[in-house]
Design an enzyme around this catalytic site. Structure first.
Site, short mmCIF file in Angstrom:
data_model
loop_
_atom_site.label_atom_id
_atom_site.label_comp_id
_atom_site.label_asym_id
_atom_site.label_seq_id
_atom_site.Cartn_x
_atom_site.Cartn_y
_atom_site.Cartn_z
N ARG A 1 48.57 34.46 43.74
CA ARG A 1 48.11 35.92 43.71
C ARG A 1 47.78 36.78 42.59
O ARG A 1 46.80 37.08 42.09
CB ARG A 1 49.17 36.79 44.87
CG ARG A 1 48.50 38.01 45.12
CD ARG A 1 49.14 38.74 46.00
NE ARG A 1 49.46 38.36 47.25
CZ ARG A 1 50.29 39.02 48.07
NH1 ARG A 1 51.12 40.19 47.83
NH2 ARG A 1 50.58 38.42 49.52
N HIS B 1 40.06 33.63 52.06
CA HIS B 1 41.10 34.39 51.58
C HIS B 1 41.54 35.40 52.75
O HIS B 1 40.82 36.47 53.16
CB HIS B 1 40.46 35.17 50.35
CG HIS B 1 41.61 35.95 49.70
ND1 HIS B 1 42.56 35.25 48.93
CD2 HIS B 1 41.82 37.30 49.59
CE1 HIS B 1 43.39 36.25 48.29
NE2 HIS B 1 42.85 37.57 48.61
N TYR C 1 27.18 49.52 51.07
CA TYR C 1 26.19 50.01 50.28
C TYR C 1 25.85 49.38 49.17
O TYR C 1 24.46 49.44 48.65
CB TYR C 1 26.38 51.47 49.75
CG TYR C 1 26.74 52.50 50.86
CD1 TYR C 1 25.66 52.81 51.97
CD2 TYR C 1 27.99 53.02 51.14
CE1 TYR C 1 26.03 53.61 53.00
CE2 TYR C 1 28.24 54.04 52.24
CZ TYR C 1 27.19 54.33 53.20
OH TYR C 1 27.53 55.12 54.35
#
Length: 817
Positions: free
Chosen positions: A31, A77, A121
């Site tokens: 991680r 993931h 967006y």
């Protein structure tokens, strides 16, 4: 019974230890820390691989970020979408990474810390250089493992055709490990890798000729080559990073500071806000306005200065007290061989080179196998065309494709693969042109096979391929260095005048501990009686002092408070001050006994502390100067319930006079005391019997003949000349100052050296307050008990006395002016 067997009875420590160990291993390896080979954390690797698989590359149109995030979560993931999107955005932020790996359309955040637009967006695609990280991944160059649901495969590392860990740096915190690797210049890193390949025994000094230090995307100036060298040698080191600031002249004799580059990872909006707060709070003098003029042309913060301001001093203050200068600590931790490790520069370079050896070797083996397979097919096709009529006749007379293949193998000794290629051959390929092309391709393949075999057999040729790939990346993507490196860390000196406007003020302190500073103007426009105080509170100090001075405030507990005058609350004369505990926390039963103003901490001055139980100490004034002063500091080490009774600033050549409660006075010279450390207990000042204590100790110049004034608990006052006494030495009993009475003897409550304008305030048990002027009393000898000034039968014994500060005279002088 079978039901119970499902549950195990285990010690909590074992279970917690085991589970936390597993969790730690996971977040360290999978991680928070980057791999030393490709410089990526798992989430970053999965994002790049997912975009590569989806052909979302720099030569194709942009694609919605949400689509990429969905692919990453769905395939590789299984974590929150926000964490994946934040990682994707960071890869595109040009002020965070030196070489952006993701190109983004839309709002991807800002250097002011603004959040990016939502992923629905924004649009993203891999950058050109990111494709270099993934180049040849399909050529079996790296190992793949099944993804989380075993429906697909993902790479455990990517080929990385440039040293991404050093180029883009990394930052992360896991369990027990953190990493901070700064970004570097691509061309410099590649040159250094090539140097390491060519000369494996290169020292750090030699490597630093091509890699002088980090190159932050935000530019700025690095100070401290030694810190860089230490980091490259050990993996840990510290440097100073400062923004690029220039002092520019303006019209009318003014100047402005213009900042065009900031230290790495500094939030511009917070920095501008902090600078403006310093201006508003007048922590620094000379700033008239702070403006953020950043626009599409580039970063620009302007600090406009007042006329005649010390521009260099203001800039130094900003370096020291804001994030315009920060210290950056290298902590080069990466995962090498599945283990977190602090790595120096050579280890990082070697880990990358070793990775490239493996990648190029596997890539070459893949290409060689492919070339040999194709050459084998070509050999069959060329032979087939040379006996074309027989081949066609054989195929035409066969039952089906499989029968045709079997007969070709049987009759003409073709292999399975060659037979397959022959039966799948299209008719137009049987022209003369095509035969020539096949022969040409066969010759080219032969050369290629020889070349690839040579690479696998010769280490030098393998390294040559690595160097060639690196040089290609450098040629296509190199950019100029942005960060300037200076060898020494500048020692910033700030004049106090820059921070504090030099202004004369009046400081007042009361017995109850209320303190304030007042402008001379407010003070002069007021009357003495205007001052607000609590009932029974009294002023113990009023002094004219400058804001650039320091106040040493001593308490009865043997501590002192170091207070720069400009930090005292600025309050009108008539208003109540602020309690000292609000400025520096003191205990409830701790009281102020003395405040000494200091302009300069001179070498030839001393602080003399006198305790109730007969200890005295002299220490250098300089040793009272401190950098940190947010809490009380020990001025004298006191034993048991001992207390400080008085403190004096001396020049080392003064006389000391001590008075005990039983009426003994001892006079000796300051030479009797050696200067000792601040936190010591001192030496014996006067010989005391059981139950006796020091009421007060005073100092005076040896050329001065002061009057001594005592007040007893029975309300008697007495004035004596110093000539009544003889000079003695330290730790003696002293001479009597009162006549000893068998019944109800006088005990000294107050003792003072007095001058022409001194007044003494006397307070009794029942709250009666009386002021006396010592010079109205005629001088007595040592053997009298003075004159009674208060009826103790009516008002109770005298419990408190105080010499009234000379503010009245001071007040009248101000009024007259």
């Amino acid at each position: 019974m079978a039901e119970q067997a499902k549950y195990l009875d285990l010690p909590l420590e074992e279970v917690i230890g085991d589970r936390f160990g597993r969790y730690s291993k996971y977040i360290i390896q999978d991680r928070a820390l980057p791999d030393a080979r490709d410089g990526l954390k798992p989430v970053q690797r999965r994002i790049l691989y997912a975009m590569h698989q989806e052909r979302n590359t720099h030569d194709k149109p942009f694609r919605k970020s949400a689509k990429t995030v969905g692919t990453v979560i769905g395939n590789y993931h299984p974590h929150g979408d926000s964490s994946v999107y934040e990682a994707l955005v960071r890869l595109s932020q040009t002020w965070k990474v030196r070489q952006e790996l993701v190109e983004m359309h839309g709002n991807n955040g800002s250097v002011d810390g603004d959040p990016p637009a939502a992923m629905r967006y924004t649009e993203a695609r891999l950058s050109g250089i990111a494709s270099e990280l993934l180049r040849d991944i399909e050529k079996d160059t790296v190992d793949f493992i099944p993804n989380f649901d075993e429906t697909d495969h993902e790479p455990i590392v990517i080929p990385a055709k440039f040293p991404n860990l050093l180029v883009n740096g990394s930052t992360g915190i896991s369990s027990g490990y953190a990493t901070d690797i700064p970004p570097h210049n691509l061309a410099e890193v590649i040159d250094t890798v090539i140097k390491r390949i060519e000369k494996p025994e290169s020292s750090i000094e030699e490597l630093m000729k091509t890699l002088p230090g980090p190159d932050f995307p935000t530019g700025g100036i690095i100070q401290g080559v030694e810190g860089i060298k230490k980091a490259y040698e050990t993996g840990k080191g510290k440097i100073v990073v400062r923004g690029l600031a220039e002092i520019q002249p303006l019209r009318g004799g003014k100047e402005q500071i213009v900042i065009t580059e900031l230290p790495y990872e500094v939030n511009k909006a917070n920095l501008v806000k902090k600078m403006d707060e310093l201006r508003i709070e007048r922590k620094v003098e000379g700033i008239s306005e702070v403006r953020d003029e950043t626009d599409r042309t580039g970063l620009r913060v302007v600090i406009e200065l007042k006329k005649d301001a010390d521009s260099k001093g203001v800039l130094n203050y900003l370096y020291k007290n804001t994030d315009l200068q920060i210290s950056y600590s290298f902590n080069m931790v990466a995962i090498a061989n599945k283990t977190p490790k602090v790595m120096n520069l050579t280890q990082l370079l070697d880990a990358y080179i070793e990775h490239q050896r493996e990648v190029v070797e596997r890539q070459t083996k893949y290409d060689l196998k492919k070339a040999k397979d194709r050459a084998h097919i070509l050999e069959g096709l060329i032979h087939a065309i040379s006996i074309l009529d027989d081949v066609i006749a054989t195929i035409r007379s066969s039952d089906n494709k499989k029968h045709a293949k079997d007969r070709l193998i049987e009759l003409f000794s073709f292999t399975e693969e060659q037979a397959e290629a022959i039966v799948m051959l299209q008719l137009y390929r049987l022209t003369n042109t095509d035969i020539t092309d096949l022969e040409k391709e066969a010759n080219e393949l032969k050369e290629l096979i020889e070349e690839l075999s040579a690479i696998l057999e010769d280490e030098k040729k393998l390294l040559q391929v690595i160097k060639k790939d690196l040089k290609t990346v450098k040629k296509n993507y190199k950019s100029d260095r942005r960060t300037k490196i200076e060898s020494e860390i500048e020692d910033i000196k700030i004049n106090l005048e820059v921070m504090v406007p030099s202004e004369d003020v009046v400081v007042s302190i009361t017995k109850e501990g209320y303190i304030k500073r007042t402008s001379i103007r407010s003070y002069a426009a007021s009357n003495m009686g205007d001052l607000q105080m609590k009932d029974n509170d009294q002023i113990i100090h009023v002094m004219e002092i400058n804001t650039t001075d320091t106040l040493l405030v001593f308490t009865n507990k043997g501590q002192y408070l170091f207070i720069p005058v400009h930090e005292l609350p600025d309050i009108k004369w008539k208003d109540m001050g602020q309690h000292i505990a609000n400025i520096i926390p003191i205990e409830r039963d701790e009281a102020i006994i003395k405040a000494i103003p200091i302009r300069e901490f001179n070498e030839q001055q001393y602080i003399l502390t006198i305790s109730k139980h007969g200890m005295i100490k002299k220490s250098d004034l300089q040793s009272y100067k401190v950098q940190r002063y947010s809490k009380p500091i020990t001025a004298m080490k006191l034993k048991g319930d001992d207390e400080l009774v008085n403190v004096h600033l001396t020049n080392g050549h003064q006389d000391i006079f001590l008075a005990s409660n039983t009426g003994y006075g001892l006079w000796y010279h300051e030479d009797e005391l050696k200067s000792v450390g601040v936190k010591t207990a001192g030496v014996k000042s006067m010989s005391l019997k059981s139950g006796e204590y020091i009421v007060n100790g005073e100092v005076f110049d040896d050329l001065y003949n002061p009057s001594l004034f005592v007040v007893t608990q029975r309300g008697a006052c007495k004035r004596m000349s110093i000539s009544e006494f003889e000079m003695s030495t330290r730790a003696k009993r002293g001479l009597v100052m009162l006549r000893e009475l068998k019944r109800n003897p006088h005990r000294i409550v107050g003792f003072y050296l007095v001058g022409d304008d001194t007044t003494i305030t006397i307070e009794t048990e029942k709250g009666e307050v009386k002021e006396v002027t010592p010079l109205e009393f005629r001088e007595s000898d040592r053997y009298s008990n003075g004159s009674f000034v208060i009826d103790t039968d009516q008002y109770g014994d005298v419990t408190y006395t105080q010499i009234t500060p000379e503010y009245r005279k001071f007040f009248e002088e101000e009024k007259e002016e």
